[in-house]
Design an enzyme around this catalytic site. Structure first.
Site, short mmCIF file in Angstrom:
data_model
loop_
_atom_site.label_atom_id
_atom_site.label_comp_id
_atom_site.label_asym_id
_atom_site.label_seq_id
_atom_site.Cartn_x
_atom_site.Cartn_y
_atom_site.Cartn_z
N LYS A 66 -3.05 -10.28 6.22
CA LYS A 66 -2.01 -10.34 5.18
C LYS A 66 -1.22 -11.65 5.24
O LYS A 66 -0.67 -12.10 4.24
CB LYS A 66 -1.09 -9.12 5.30
CG LYS A 66 -1.85 -7.83 5.03
CD LYS A 66 -1.06 -6.57 5.34
CE LYS A 66 -1.95 -5.34 5.08
NZ LYS A 66 -1.31 -4.08 5.44
N TYR A 188 -8.85 -5.91 -1.05
CA TYR A 188 -7.91 -5.58 0.03
C TYR A 188 -8.67 -5.03 1.25
O TYR A 188 -8.46 -5.48 2.38
CB TYR A 188 -6.86 -4.58 -0.48
CG TYR A 188 -5.98 -4.05 0.63
CD1 TYR A 188 -4.94 -4.82 1.14
CD2 TYR A 188 -6.21 -2.80 1.19
CE1 TYR A 188 -4.15 -4.34 2.18
CE2 TYR A 188 -5.42 -2.31 2.22
CZ TYR A 188 -4.40 -3.09 2.72
OH TYR A 188 -3.63 -2.62 3.75
N VAL A 257 -3.70 -3.00 12.86
CA VAL A 257 -4.06 -1.78 13.59
C VAL A 257 -5.37 -1.91 14.37
O VAL A 257 -5.74 -1.00 15.09
CB VAL A 257 -4.11 -0.53 12.66
CG1 VAL A 257 -2.72 -0.20 12.13
CG2 VAL A 257 -5.11 -0.70 11.54
O1 DON Z 1 -4.62 -0.57 4.88
C1 DON Z 1 -4.67 -0.21 6.05
O2 DON Z 1 -4.17 0.84 6.42
C2 DON Z 1 -5.36 -1.11 7.06
N1 DON Z 1 -6.44 -1.83 6.44
C3 DON Z 1 -4.42 -2.13 7.62
C4 DON Z 1 -3.30 -1.51 8.34
C5 DON Z 1 -2.64 -2.40 9.30
O3 DON Z 1 -3.23 -3.12 10.08
C6 DON Z 1 -1.20 -2.30 9.32
N2 DON Z 1 -0.62 -2.68 8.07
N3 DON Z 1 0.31 -3.18 7.67
#
Ligand code: DON
Length: 303
Positions: A66, A188, A257
Protein backbone atom coordinates in the site's frame (compact mmCIF):
# COMPACT_ATOMS: atom_id res chain seq x y z
CA UNK A 1 28.39 2.14 11.17
CA UNK A 2 28.87 -1.62 11.36
CA UNK A 3 25.40 -2.61 10.16
CA UNK A 4 26.18 -6.30 10.25
CA UNK A 5 27.07 -6.38 13.94
CA UNK A 6 24.04 -4.23 14.68
CA UNK A 7 21.69 -6.60 12.82
CA UNK A 8 23.27 -9.66 14.47
CA UNK A 9 22.75 -8.09 17.89
CA UNK A 10 19.13 -7.18 17.13
CA UNK A 11 18.41 -10.70 15.84
CA UNK A 12 19.97 -12.28 18.95
CA UNK A 13 17.90 -10.07 21.23
CA UNK A 14 14.53 -10.88 19.61
CA UNK A 15 15.24 -14.59 19.01
CA UNK A 16 13.04 -15.68 21.96
CA UNK A 17 10.05 -13.94 20.34
CA UNK A 18 10.34 -15.66 16.96
CA UNK A 19 7.44 -18.09 16.60
CA UNK A 20 5.21 -16.22 19.06
CA UNK A 21 1.96 -14.68 17.87
CA UNK A 22 -0.24 -16.23 15.18
CA UNK A 23 0.33 -16.62 11.46
CA UNK A 24 -2.52 -14.98 9.49
CA UNK A 25 -4.96 -17.61 8.30
CA UNK A 26 -7.94 -15.57 7.10
CA UNK A 27 -6.20 -15.77 3.74
CA UNK A 28 -5.72 -19.58 3.70
CA UNK A 29 -2.68 -19.48 1.41
CA UNK A 30 -0.75 -17.54 4.08
CA UNK A 31 -1.42 -20.08 6.82
CA UNK A 32 1.29 -22.52 5.77
CA UNK A 33 4.25 -20.17 6.27
CA UNK A 34 6.86 -21.37 8.79
CA UNK A 35 6.22 -19.33 11.98
CA UNK A 36 9.91 -19.64 12.93
CA UNK A 37 11.01 -17.50 9.95
CA UNK A 38 12.87 -14.26 10.66
CA UNK A 39 14.79 -11.91 8.38
CA UNK A 40 15.86 -8.28 8.55
CA UNK A 41 17.56 -6.03 6.00
CA UNK A 42 18.84 -2.47 5.97
CA UNK A 43 19.29 -0.54 2.72
CA UNK A 44 21.55 2.46 3.17
CA UNK A 45 21.51 5.43 0.85
CA UNK A 46 24.82 4.54 -0.83
CA UNK A 47 23.34 1.42 -2.40
CA UNK A 48 24.52 -1.00 0.29
CA UNK A 49 22.17 -3.64 1.69
CA UNK A 50 22.91 -5.60 4.85
CA UNK A 51 20.91 -8.47 6.28
CA UNK A 52 20.47 -11.13 8.90
CA UNK A 53 18.48 -14.37 8.98
CA UNK A 54 16.17 -15.04 6.01
CA UNK A 55 16.56 -11.57 4.57
CA UNK A 56 16.71 -12.89 1.03
CA UNK A 57 13.68 -15.16 1.26
CA UNK A 58 10.52 -13.93 -0.44
CA UNK A 59 7.39 -13.49 1.67
CA UNK A 60 3.90 -12.11 1.00
CA UNK A 61 4.20 -8.33 1.40
CA UNK A 62 0.41 -7.80 1.72
CA UNK A 63 -0.27 -4.32 3.05
CA UNK A 64 3.31 -3.10 2.68
CA UNK A 65 2.34 -2.84 -1.02
CA UNK A 66 0.00 0.00 0.00
CA UNK A 67 2.99 2.30 0.50
CA UNK A 68 4.15 1.73 -3.06
CA UNK A 69 0.70 2.08 -4.64
CA UNK A 70 0.18 5.32 -2.70
CA UNK A 71 3.54 6.65 -3.91
CA UNK A 72 2.74 5.74 -7.51
CA UNK A 73 -0.67 7.37 -7.31
CA UNK A 74 0.66 10.59 -5.74
CA UNK A 75 3.48 10.72 -8.28
CA UNK A 76 0.92 10.78 -11.10
CA UNK A 77 -1.63 13.07 -9.41
CA UNK A 78 -0.75 14.56 -6.06
CA UNK A 79 -4.05 16.39 -5.53
CA UNK A 80 -7.14 14.40 -6.49
CA UNK A 81 -6.59 11.40 -4.23
CA UNK A 82 -6.97 13.32 -0.98
CA UNK A 83 -10.59 14.16 -1.88
CA UNK A 84 -11.39 10.44 -1.73
CA UNK A 85 -9.42 9.33 1.32
CA UNK A 86 -8.46 10.93 4.62
CA UNK A 87 -5.27 11.04 6.65
CA UNK A 88 -6.43 10.24 10.17
CA UNK A 89 -5.73 7.08 12.14
CA UNK A 90 -8.87 4.94 12.21
CA UNK A 91 -8.48 3.46 15.70
CA UNK A 92 -10.27 0.44 14.23
CA UNK A 93 -9.11 -2.86 12.73
CA UNK A 94 -7.73 -2.56 9.19
CA UNK A 95 -10.74 -4.30 7.63
CA UNK A 96 -13.44 -2.57 9.68
CA UNK A 97 -16.64 -1.34 8.04
CA UNK A 98 -18.02 0.74 10.89
CA UNK A 99 -16.63 4.20 10.11
CA UNK A 100 -17.46 4.13 6.42
CA UNK A 101 -21.18 4.75 6.78
CA UNK A 102 -20.82 7.56 9.31
CA UNK A 103 -18.18 9.17 7.06
CA UNK A 104 -20.02 8.89 3.74
CA UNK A 105 -17.88 6.21 2.17
CA UNK A 106 -14.61 8.15 2.56
CA UNK A 107 -12.06 5.95 4.36
CA UNK A 108 -9.99 7.38 7.18
CA UNK A 109 -6.59 6.79 5.59
CA UNK A 110 -4.87 5.06 2.64
CA UNK A 111 -3.47 2.19 4.71
CA UNK A 112 -6.65 0.59 6.05
CA UNK A 113 -8.14 -1.78 3.48
CA UNK A 114 -10.93 0.60 2.40
CA UNK A 115 -8.42 3.41 1.84
CA UNK A 116 -6.02 1.20 -0.07
CA UNK A 117 -8.87 0.03 -2.31
CA UNK A 118 -9.59 3.71 -3.11
CA UNK A 119 -5.90 4.27 -3.90
CA UNK A 120 -5.94 1.25 -6.23
CA UNK A 121 -9.05 2.64 -7.92
CA UNK A 122 -7.22 5.92 -8.57
CA UNK A 123 -4.19 4.05 -9.86
CA UNK A 124 -6.41 2.10 -12.28
CA UNK A 125 -7.62 5.49 -13.59
CA UNK A 126 -4.11 6.87 -13.85
CA UNK A 127 -2.15 3.85 -15.06
CA UNK A 128 -4.69 1.39 -16.50
CA UNK A 129 -2.92 -1.78 -15.40
CA UNK A 130 -2.39 -0.64 -11.79
CA UNK A 131 -0.84 -3.83 -10.43
CA UNK A 132 1.32 -4.20 -13.56
CA UNK A 133 2.62 -0.63 -13.17
CA UNK A 134 3.41 -1.37 -9.54
CA UNK A 135 5.30 -4.53 -10.46
CA UNK A 136 7.29 -2.66 -13.14
CA UNK A 137 8.22 0.02 -10.62
CA UNK A 138 9.39 -2.50 -8.00
CA UNK A 139 11.41 -4.50 -10.51
CA UNK A 140 13.06 -1.39 -11.84
CA UNK A 141 13.89 0.10 -8.43
CA UNK A 142 15.37 -3.17 -7.14
CA UNK A 143 16.86 -4.28 -10.50
CA UNK A 144 15.28 -7.63 -9.71
CA UNK A 145 13.17 -9.16 -12.46
CA UNK A 146 12.19 -12.16 -10.36
CA UNK A 147 9.79 -10.14 -8.21
CA UNK A 148 6.25 -11.24 -8.99
CA UNK A 149 2.73 -11.86 -7.76
CA UNK A 150 1.90 -15.08 -5.97
CA UNK A 151 -1.10 -16.34 -7.94
CA UNK A 152 -2.11 -18.79 -5.19
CA UNK A 153 -2.18 -16.03 -2.57
CA UNK A 154 -4.15 -13.70 -4.86
CA UNK A 155 -6.67 -16.45 -5.68
CA UNK A 156 -6.97 -17.45 -2.03
CA UNK A 157 -7.63 -13.87 -1.01
CA UNK A 158 -10.18 -13.40 -3.80
CA UNK A 159 -11.97 -16.57 -2.72
CA UNK A 160 -12.14 -15.32 0.87
CA UNK A 161 -12.45 -11.61 0.07
CA UNK A 162 -16.04 -10.96 1.13
CA UNK A 163 -15.01 -8.28 3.61
CA UNK A 164 -12.97 -6.35 1.06
CA UNK A 165 -15.75 -6.77 -1.52
CA UNK A 166 -18.21 -5.32 1.01
CA UNK A 167 -15.96 -2.33 1.62
CA UNK A 168 -15.59 -1.75 -2.11
CA UNK A 169 -19.31 -2.03 -2.93
CA UNK A 170 -20.18 0.20 -0.03
CA UNK A 171 -17.75 2.91 -1.17
CA UNK A 172 -18.99 2.63 -4.74
CA UNK A 173 -22.54 3.18 -3.50
CA UNK A 174 -21.29 6.55 -2.19
CA UNK A 175 -19.66 7.33 -5.53
CA UNK A 176 -16.17 6.97 -4.06
CA UNK A 177 -15.00 4.26 -6.46
CA UNK A 178 -14.83 5.10 -10.15
CA UNK A 179 -14.15 1.66 -11.59
CA UNK A 180 -16.22 -1.53 -11.30
CA UNK A 181 -15.63 -3.35 -8.03
CA UNK A 182 -14.31 -6.59 -9.65
CA UNK A 183 -11.68 -4.61 -11.59
CA UNK A 184 -10.47 -2.72 -8.53
CA UNK A 185 -10.41 -5.83 -6.34
CA UNK A 186 -8.49 -7.81 -8.95
CA UNK A 187 -5.68 -5.22 -8.87
CA UNK A 188 -5.88 -4.85 -5.08
CA UNK A 189 -5.60 -8.61 -4.43
CA UNK A 190 -2.77 -8.89 -6.92
CA UNK A 191 -0.79 -6.06 -5.38
CA UNK A 192 -1.22 -7.59 -1.90
CA UNK A 193 0.06 -10.94 -3.22
CA UNK A 194 3.44 -9.48 -4.21
CA UNK A 195 6.20 -11.80 -3.12
CA UNK A 196 9.41 -9.99 -2.12
CA UNK A 197 12.33 -10.41 0.25
CA UNK A 198 13.34 -8.01 3.04
CA UNK A 199 16.26 -6.95 0.84
CA UNK A 200 13.96 -6.09 -2.06
CA UNK A 201 11.38 -4.24 0.04
CA UNK A 202 14.07 -2.17 1.76
CA UNK A 203 15.75 -1.33 -1.56
CA UNK A 204 12.49 -0.44 -3.31
CA UNK A 205 11.52 1.99 -0.54
CA UNK A 206 14.72 4.02 -0.30
CA UNK A 207 13.06 6.92 -2.15
CA UNK A 208 11.16 7.53 1.10
CA UNK A 209 14.44 8.05 2.95
CA UNK A 210 15.70 10.25 0.09
CA UNK A 211 12.80 12.72 0.21
CA UNK A 212 11.24 11.28 -2.96
CA UNK A 213 14.34 10.66 -5.09
CA UNK A 214 14.80 7.24 -6.73
CA UNK A 215 18.00 5.21 -6.65
CA UNK A 216 19.12 6.50 -10.04
CA UNK A 217 18.65 10.14 -8.98
CA UNK A 218 15.34 10.71 -10.77
CA UNK A 219 12.61 12.23 -8.62
CA UNK A 220 9.45 10.14 -8.07
CA UNK A 221 7.77 12.39 -5.52
CA UNK A 222 8.07 15.99 -4.44
CA UNK A 223 9.70 16.50 -1.07
CA UNK A 224 6.25 17.30 0.31
CA UNK A 225 4.71 14.13 -1.06
CA UNK A 226 7.50 12.03 0.47
CA UNK A 227 6.87 13.80 3.78
CA UNK A 228 3.14 13.10 3.46
CA UNK A 229 3.68 9.37 2.97
CA UNK A 230 6.16 9.10 5.85
CA UNK A 231 3.77 11.04 8.09
CA UNK A 232 0.83 8.81 7.24
CA UNK A 233 3.02 5.73 7.81
CA UNK A 234 3.88 7.02 11.27
CA UNK A 235 0.27 7.75 12.22
CA UNK A 236 -1.60 4.99 10.34
CA UNK A 237 0.93 2.41 9.07
CA UNK A 238 0.57 -0.21 11.78
CA UNK A 239 -3.24 -0.33 11.98
CA UNK A 240 -4.90 0.47 15.28
CA UNK A 241 -1.56 -0.08 17.03
CA UNK A 242 0.07 2.95 15.34
CA UNK A 243 0.17 5.01 18.53
CA UNK A 244 1.87 2.30 20.53
CA UNK A 245 4.20 1.50 17.63
CA UNK A 246 5.27 5.16 17.36
CA UNK A 247 5.84 5.16 21.12
CA UNK A 248 7.98 2.02 20.99
CA UNK A 249 9.82 2.44 17.70
CA UNK A 250 9.49 6.09 16.70
CA UNK A 251 9.76 5.56 12.95
CA UNK A 252 7.38 5.76 9.96
CA UNK A 253 6.46 2.14 9.27
CA UNK A 254 4.03 -0.02 7.34
CA UNK A 255 3.19 -3.57 8.27
CA UNK A 256 1.46 -6.39 6.41
CA UNK A 257 -0.31 -9.53 7.57
CA UNK A 258 2.38 -11.62 5.88
CA UNK A 259 4.54 -10.57 8.86
CA UNK A 260 6.65 -7.92 7.15
CA UNK A 261 7.25 -4.39 8.42
CA UNK A 262 8.93 -1.64 6.40
CA UNK A 263 10.42 1.28 8.37
CA UNK A 264 12.04 4.48 7.13
CA UNK A 265 14.78 6.56 8.71
CA UNK A 266 14.81 9.72 6.59
CA UNK A 267 18.20 10.63 5.14
CA UNK A 268 19.76 7.45 6.53
CA UNK A 269 18.25 4.10 5.48
CA UNK A 270 15.22 1.88 5.12
CA UNK A 271 14.67 -1.31 7.11
CA UNK A 272 12.49 -4.32 6.35
CA UNK A 273 11.92 -7.04 8.91
CA UNK A 274 9.86 -10.20 8.47
CA UNK A 275 8.58 -12.79 10.90
CA UNK A 276 5.10 -14.25 10.33
CA UNK A 277 3.77 -14.50 13.92
CA UNK A 278 1.29 -11.60 14.38
CA UNK A 279 -0.18 -9.90 17.42
CA UNK A 280 -3.93 -9.28 17.67
CA UNK A 281 -3.73 -6.08 15.64
CA UNK A 282 -1.93 -7.86 12.79
CA UNK A 283 1.64 -6.66 13.34
CA UNK A 284 4.60 -9.06 13.44
CA UNK A 285 5.53 -9.67 17.10
CA UNK A 286 9.24 -10.33 16.50
CA UNK A 287 9.36 -7.71 13.72
CA UNK A 288 8.00 -4.90 15.90
CA UNK A 289 10.32 -5.97 18.72
CA UNK A 290 13.30 -5.94 16.33
CA UNK A 291 12.55 -2.36 15.29
CA UNK A 292 12.04 -1.37 18.92
CA UNK A 293 15.43 -2.86 19.85
CA UNK A 294 17.01 -1.32 16.74
CA UNK A 295 16.01 2.27 17.56
CA UNK A 296 16.93 1.74 21.21
CA UNK A 297 20.41 0.46 20.30
CA UNK A 298 21.10 3.14 17.69
CA UNK A 299 19.12 6.14 18.93
CA UNK A 300 17.89 6.51 15.32
CA UNK A 301 14.24 7.11 15.97
CA UNK A 302 13.05 10.29 14.26
CA UNK A 303 12.43 11.83 17.68
O1 DON B 1 -6.87 -7.08 2.23
C1 DON B 1 -6.36 -7.78 3.08
O2 DON B 1 -6.96 -8.13 4.10
C2 DON B 1 -4.91 -8.22 2.90
N1 DON B 1 -4.62 -8.37 1.50
C3 DON B 1 -3.96 -7.20 3.43
C4 DON B 1 -4.12 -6.99 4.88
C5 DON B 1 -2.94 -6.41 5.53
O3 DON B 1 -1.80 -6.77 5.33
C6 DON B 1 -3.25 -5.41 6.53
N2 DON B 1 -3.89 -4.27 5.96
N3 DON B 1 -3.96 -3.15 6.10
Amino acid sequence: MDYQTLLDNVAAEVAPLIGTGNVADYIPALAGVDPMSFGMAIADLDGGVHGVGQWRQAFSVQSISKVFSLAMTLSRDGQTLWKSVGREPSGNPFNSLVQLEAENGVPRNPFINAGAIVVTDHLVELAGDASGALLDFLRSETEEDTIGFDADVAASEAAHGDRNASLAHFMRSYGNLRNPVPTVLEHYFRQCSLSMSCEEVALAATFLARHGVLRDGRRLLTRSEAKQINAVMLTCGTYDAAGDFAYRVGLPAKSGVGGGILAVIPQRCTICVWSPGLDVQGNSVAGAAALDVFTTMTGWSIF
